[in-house]
Design a protein around this motif. Structure first.
Motif, PDB file in Angstrom:
ATOM      1  N   TRP A  97      70.857  30.748  32.367  1.00 56.01           N
ATOM      2  CA  TRP A  97      70.028  31.082  31.211  1.00 56.01           C
ATOM      3  C   TRP A  97      70.491  32.386  30.567  1.00 56.01           C
ATOM      4  O   TRP A  97      70.644  32.469  29.339  1.00 56.01           O
ATOM      5  N   ASN A  98      70.755  33.422  31.372  1.00 57.62           N
ATOM      6  CA  ASN A  98      71.076  34.725  30.768  1.00 57.62           C
ATOM      7  C   ASN A  98      72.452  34.760  30.121  1.00 57.62           C
ATOM      8  O   ASN A  98      72.762  35.695  29.367  1.00 57.62           O
ATOM      9  N   ALA A  99      73.298  33.768  30.387  1.00 56.24           N
ATOM     10  CA  ALA A  99      74.568  33.672  29.669  1.00 56.24           C
ATOM     11  C   ALA A  99      74.369  33.053  28.286  1.00 56.24           C
ATOM     12  O   ALA A  99      75.220  33.198  27.403  1.00 56.24           O
ATOM     13  N   LEU A 100      73.239  32.368  28.107  1.00 57.86           N
ATOM     14  CA  LEU A 100      72.965  31.665  26.861  1.00 57.86           C
ATOM     15  C   LEU A 100      72.019  32.443  25.938  1.00 57.86           C
ATOM     16  O   LEU A 100      72.050  32.257  24.728  1.00 57.86           O
ATOM     17  N   GLU A 101      71.173  33.294  26.520  1.00 57.84           N
ATOM     18  CA  GLU A 101      70.229  34.087  25.726  1.00 57.84           C
ATOM     19  C   GLU A 101      70.369  35.553  26.121  1.00 57.84           C
ATOM     20  O   GLU A 101      69.850  35.987  27.154  1.00 57.84           O
ATOM     21  N   SER A 102      71.050  36.345  25.310  1.00 57.75           N
ATOM     22  CA  SER A 102      71.335  37.737  25.638  1.00 57.75           C
ATOM     23  C   SER A 102      70.158  38.654  25.362  1.00 57.75           C
ATOM     24  O   SER A 102      69.939  39.639  26.081  1.00 57.75           O
ATOM     25  N   GLU A 103      69.404  38.375  24.321  1.00 63.89           N
ATOM     26  CA  GLU A 103      68.207  39.112  23.944  1.00 63.89           C
ATOM     27  C   GLU A 103      67.140  38.082  23.590  1.00 63.89           C
ATOM     28  O   GLU A 103      67.454  36.923  23.301  1.00 63.89           O
ATOM     29  N   PRO A 104      65.865  38.468  23.620  1.00 65.58           N
ATOM     30  CA  PRO A 104      64.821  37.482  23.322  1.00 65.58           C
ATOM     31  C   PRO A 104      65.062  36.764  22.002  1.00 65.58           C
ATOM     32  O   PRO A 104      65.143  37.382  20.937  1.00 65.58           O
ATOM     33  N   GLY A 105      65.269  35.450  22.094  1.00 62.81           N
ATOM     34  CA  GLY A 105      65.482  34.637  20.907  1.00 62.81           C
ATOM     35  C   GLY A 105      66.896  34.621  20.377  1.00 62.81           C
ATOM     36  O   GLY A 105      67.187  33.909  19.406  1.00 62.81           O
ATOM     37  N   VAL A 106      67.814  35.363  21.001  1.00 60.15           N
ATOM     38  CA  VAL A 106      69.212  35.402  20.560  1.00 60.15           C
ATOM     39  C   VAL A 106      70.024  34.500  21.485  1.00 60.15           C
ATOM     40  O   VAL A 106      70.410  34.898  22.588  1.00 60.15           O
ATOM     41  N   PHE A 107      70.273  33.279  21.029  1.00 58.59           N
ATOM     42  CA  PHE A 107      70.965  32.275  21.835  1.00 58.59           C
ATOM     43  C   PHE A 107      72.379  32.054  21.329  1.00 58.59           C
ATOM     44  O   PHE A 107      72.652  32.145  20.134  1.00 58.59           O
ATOM     45  N   ASP A 108      73.270  31.770  22.273  1.00 55.89           N
ATOM     46  CA  ASP A 108      74.648  31.393  21.953  1.00 55.89           C
ATOM     47  C   ASP A 108      75.029  30.272  22.907  1.00 55.89           C
ATOM     48  O   ASP A 108      75.252  30.499  24.094  1.00 55.89           O
ATOM     49  N   LEU A 109      75.101  29.058  22.398  1.00 56.44           N
ATOM     50  CA  LEU A 109      75.449  27.887  23.202  1.00 56.44           C
ATOM     51  C   LEU A 109      76.840  27.369  22.870  1.00 56.44           C
ATOM     52  O   LEU A 109      77.199  26.258  23.276  1.00 56.44           O
ATOM     53  N   LYS A 110      77.653  28.180  22.172  1.00 60.92           N
ATOM     54  CA  LYS A 110      78.920  27.664  21.673  1.00 60.92           C
ATOM     55  C   LYS A 110      80.146  28.481  22.053  1.00 60.92           C
ATOM     56  O   LYS A 110      81.198  27.926  22.356  1.00 60.92           O
ATOM     57  N   THR A 111      80.074  29.804  22.012  1.00 58.94           N
ATOM     58  CA  THR A 111      81.295  30.607  22.122  1.00 58.94           C
ATOM     59  C   THR A 111      81.752  30.727  23.577  1.00 58.94           C
ATOM     60  O   THR A 111      80.971  30.572  24.520  1.00 58.94           O
ATOM     61  N   GLY A 112      83.058  31.031  23.718  1.00 56.65           N
ATOM     62  CA  GLY A 112      83.624  31.270  25.041  1.00 56.65           C
ATOM     63  C   GLY A 112      83.379  30.110  25.983  1.00 56.65           C
ATOM     64  O   GLY A 112      83.628  28.947  25.657  1.00 56.65           O
ATOM     65  N   ASN A 113      82.871  30.433  27.171  1.00 47.49           N
ATOM     66  CA  ASN A 113      82.595  29.384  28.155  1.00 47.49           C
ATOM     67  C   ASN A 113      81.102  29.063  28.253  1.00 47.49           C
ATOM     68  O   ASN A 113      80.606  28.680  29.305  1.00 47.49           O
ATOM     69  N   ARG A 114      80.383  29.184  27.124  1.00 51.15           N
ATOM     70  CA  ARG A 114      78.946  28.883  27.082  1.00 51.15           C
ATOM     71  C   ARG A 114      78.641  27.463  26.613  1.00 51.15           C
ATOM     72  O   ARG A 114      77.501  27.013  26.737  1.00 51.15           O
ATOM     73  N   ASP A 115      79.614  26.765  26.072  1.00 55.17           N
ATOM     74  CA  ASP A 115      79.356  25.467  25.450  1.00 55.17           C
ATOM     75  C   ASP A 115      79.238  24.386  26.528  1.00 55.17           C
ATOM     76  O   ASP A 115      80.125  23.551  26.720  1.00 55.17           O
ATOM     77  N   PHE A 116      78.106  24.392  27.225  1.00 58.47           N
ATOM     78  CA  PHE A 116      77.915  23.454  28.331  1.00 58.47           C
ATOM     79  C   PHE A 116      77.893  22.008  27.854  1.00 58.47           C
ATOM     80  O   PHE A 116      78.246  21.087  28.611  1.00 58.47           O
ATOM     81  N   VAL A 117      77.488  21.774  26.610  1.00 60.61           N
ATOM     82  CA  VAL A 117      77.508  20.412  26.079  1.00 60.61           C
ATOM     83  C   VAL A 117      78.938  19.884  26.074  1.00 60.61           C
ATOM     84  O   VAL A 117      79.200  18.743  26.492  1.00 60.61           O
TER      85      VAL A 117
END
Length: 623
Positions: A97-117
């Motif tokens: 979870w903390n790799a995907l949401e760095s601050e409350p409401g600030v999500f990144d599901l795409k860059t680097g190695n975060r794109d789990f989809v």
């Protein structure tokens, strides 16, 4: 029972030769269907009578775990193919979870190695099923067990419970974002995800079954119907009574299926985590390993489903490595940067001896296996010696005045890095006592190094350190500087409010010191980019060193830091992680994709070094 005890069970407890008549009859009548693949069509995966069913036929999950956030995205497909070639049919995936949401409401599901989809889609492309473990808590020896450290900015936060509105709100926000990405990937909708785990090892933390039931309800409300599994130690589930009715029961490091089946009733029981290796902490004598061949052989002979934790570990890049501690925050054990874990596929994707042993066992229970993929190229480079680039003491940001020392998270909303505590002390010879240092401090008087305080090396001391240093004042007023470095937040057990910095008091001659100037030094990209270079050669510890490495060919490499003290290493702006001469790790893995042809910049921050030591590139983690 701590996670380390699971390993003992995994390696020493024999597999119970237990198969219920229902399971055995079904297995004899139908066998395991190896032909079904995640082909983009809708399939039915069900929790049958003490067995998994895929399109109505018994199905054995032969899973190996790997975490996309620990693997450079360029290597995802290679690692999946390695697992497939070993004979597995499923990849288990944690979402941090903390790799995907760095601050409350600030999500990144795409860059680097975060794109789990994309990672899950690659699994499907390689004909591999997926067992998804999305948390919200995962443990995984990851920082704060995957929970976002911003939660620790609330002074009285309680996690893994619905009784705290800050936690509840954050979990709902997380599920609202990730559930729409997960739902189309479920097997019933043509995706490769067979099953979802609800939380992780909850019985090792709490006993509120309603917490797990509500999580399952929340997933269902967001379009994910399951099936669901839990994973935990058998003794913990028995004690806490946290089996989630109707879920598959995954055993962590245990094979007592007979006892577990009495808890799960007709739901399947399987090995949710079987340990072919183990984690390593800073200060361990050597890298941990395991021996899982006999257990795997028996699981295969019985047709039992299993998940190897882990088939490939990868690396705790950046600040992501977590830590363990006792419930009173003592006996602190931070995890090293490497997550090699003694896994059958090592940190940089090579097949180990255990890999070939497991492959031979699995091949006897599977269709012909594909050829083992070649390992990525690896390079070494000759020793180079960095030069002093910047002094931390020339790059102190504006300070904040506080009456008493406080943690990073509460003072600055800072999750990682350093904090400096500074004040004048009177002209009186007295003993300096530091209480509650998390996790490593260097102490200075008038700019001169006095000593260090280590939460690891002073593990016998209460609650994360009370350390007394010799008298440091010799008749004149002076400036006291305490520079505190942090490891990862504790991610297992009861010590889940593991804030960093000085969390208690500093005393001089028994008198508590108040009125501090405190500076935030997060070591993040913004801070590093603004470093002012040195004019004169610095002599005070706390120096950034820089080197230029010229490469004519690219490949993975292990950068040898054995000549250095304790600190951090960046390559071309990418933070590889922490190094420490306490060991056992002395080399940091750098993937080829983080190098570039020509000149490469290596930046080192060391808490103790005043003279640079050589750095060289090696081809293995172990010296």
């Amino acid at each position: 029972m701590q996670r380390r005890d699971f390993l003992k069970l995994s390696l020493l407890a024999p597999c119970a030769a237990y198969m219920t008549p229902t399971w055995a009859a079904a297995a004899q009548a139908h066998g395991v269907d190896h032909a079904l693949l995640p082909d983009g069509r809708s399939h039915g995966f069900e929790l049958g009578a003490q067995q998994f069913l895929l399109d109505g036929k018994p199905f054995q999950i032969r899973s190996g775990e790997m975490h996309p956030t620990r693997i450079p995205a360029e290597y995802w497909q290679h690692r999946i193919r390695m697992a497939k070639a070993m004979g597995l049919n499923t990849i288990a995936v944690y979402l941090m979870w903390n790799a995907l949401e760095s601050e409350p409401g600030v999500f990144d599901l795409k860059t680097g190695n975060r794109d789990f989809v994309h990672f899950i889609e690659l699994c499907q492309q390689e004909d591999m099923w997926v067992y998804l473990r999305p948390g919200p808590y995962v443990c995984a020896e990851w920082d704060f067990g995957g929970l976002p450290p911003y939660l620790l900015r609330h002074p009285d936060i309680r996690v893994r419970t619905w009784s705290d509105p800050h936690y509840t709100q954050a979990v709902r926000r997380y599920l609202d974002v990730v559930a729409p990405a997960i739902a189309p990937l479920m097997v019933s909708r043509g995706g490769p995800i067979l099953m979802m785990q609800i939380e992780n090892e909850y019985a090792s933390f709490g006993h509120d079954l309603g917490y797990l039931e509500q999580l399952r309800t929340m997933w269902r409300e967001r379009g994910i119907e399951g099936p669901f599994s839990i994973s935990d130690g058998l003794a913990q589930v028995q004690k806490q009574k946290t089996y989630l009715p109707g879920a598959a029961l995954g055993l962590d490091g245990d094979t007592d299926f007979a006892t577990a089946q009495t808890i799960a009733s007709e739901a399947p029981v399987w090995v949710g985590e079987g340990y072919p290796g183990w984690l390593t902490h800073w200060g361990d004598k050597d890298f941990q390993r395991g021996d899982y061949a006999d257990t795997l052989r028996q699981l295969l002979e019985q047709g039992r489903s299993f998940n190897l934790y882990v088939v490939h570990g990868g690396t705790n890049f950046g600040f992501s490595a977590g830590a363990n501690a006792s419930g009173d925050y003592s006996h602190f054990e931070p995890v090293i940067t490497s997550y090699d874990y003694g896994a059958p596929i090592n940190e940089r994707g090579e097949a180990t001896t255990e890999y070939h042993t497991f492959r031979k066992l699995l091949a006897a229970h599977a269709p012909p296996l594909p050829v083992v993929p070649a390992s990525p190229p690896v390079i070494r480079f000759a020793a180079i010696t960095p030069v002093a680039h910047a002094s931390l003491w020339d790059n102190l940001p504006a300070y904040r005045v506080v009456k008493k020392p406080q943690a990073n998270e509460l003072l600055f909303a800072q999750d990682h890095g350093l904090v400096l505590y500074r004040r004048k002390i009177p002209a009186a010879a007295a003993t300096l006592a530091l209480d509650g240092v998390r996790d490593y401090a260097t102490v200075f008087r008038n700019g001169l190094y006095v000593d260090y305080v280590s939460r690891v090396q002073h593990a016998n001391l209460r609650g994360g350190n009370r350390v007394e240093l010799p008298a440091i004042v010799d008749g004149e007023a002076s400036q006291l500087d305490i520079l505190v470095d942090s490891f990862g937040h504790v991610g297992y057990g009861q010590a889940m409010a593991d804030r960093k910095g000085i969390v208690s008091s500093v005393r001089l001659g028994g008198e508590e010191l108040e009125d501090w100037d405190v500076s935030s030094l997060p070591l993040d990209d913004g801070y590093i980019r603004q470093l002012r270079p040195v004019v004169n050669e610095p002599s005070r510890p706390g120096i950034f060193f820089r080197a230029t490495l010229r490469l004519d060919q690219l490949g993975d490499s292990y950068i040898d830091m054995s000549g250095w003290g304790k600190g951090y290493l960046w390559v071309n702006g990418q933070l590889l992680g922490r190094y420490w001469n306490l060991g056992p790790q002395q080399r940091l893995y750098c993937p080829a994709s983080w190098f570039r042809h020509g000149d490469n910049e290596l930046l080192i921050f060391d808490l103790h070094q005043t003279v640079a030591a050589p750095i060289r590139g090696a081809t293995t983690l172990h010296a």
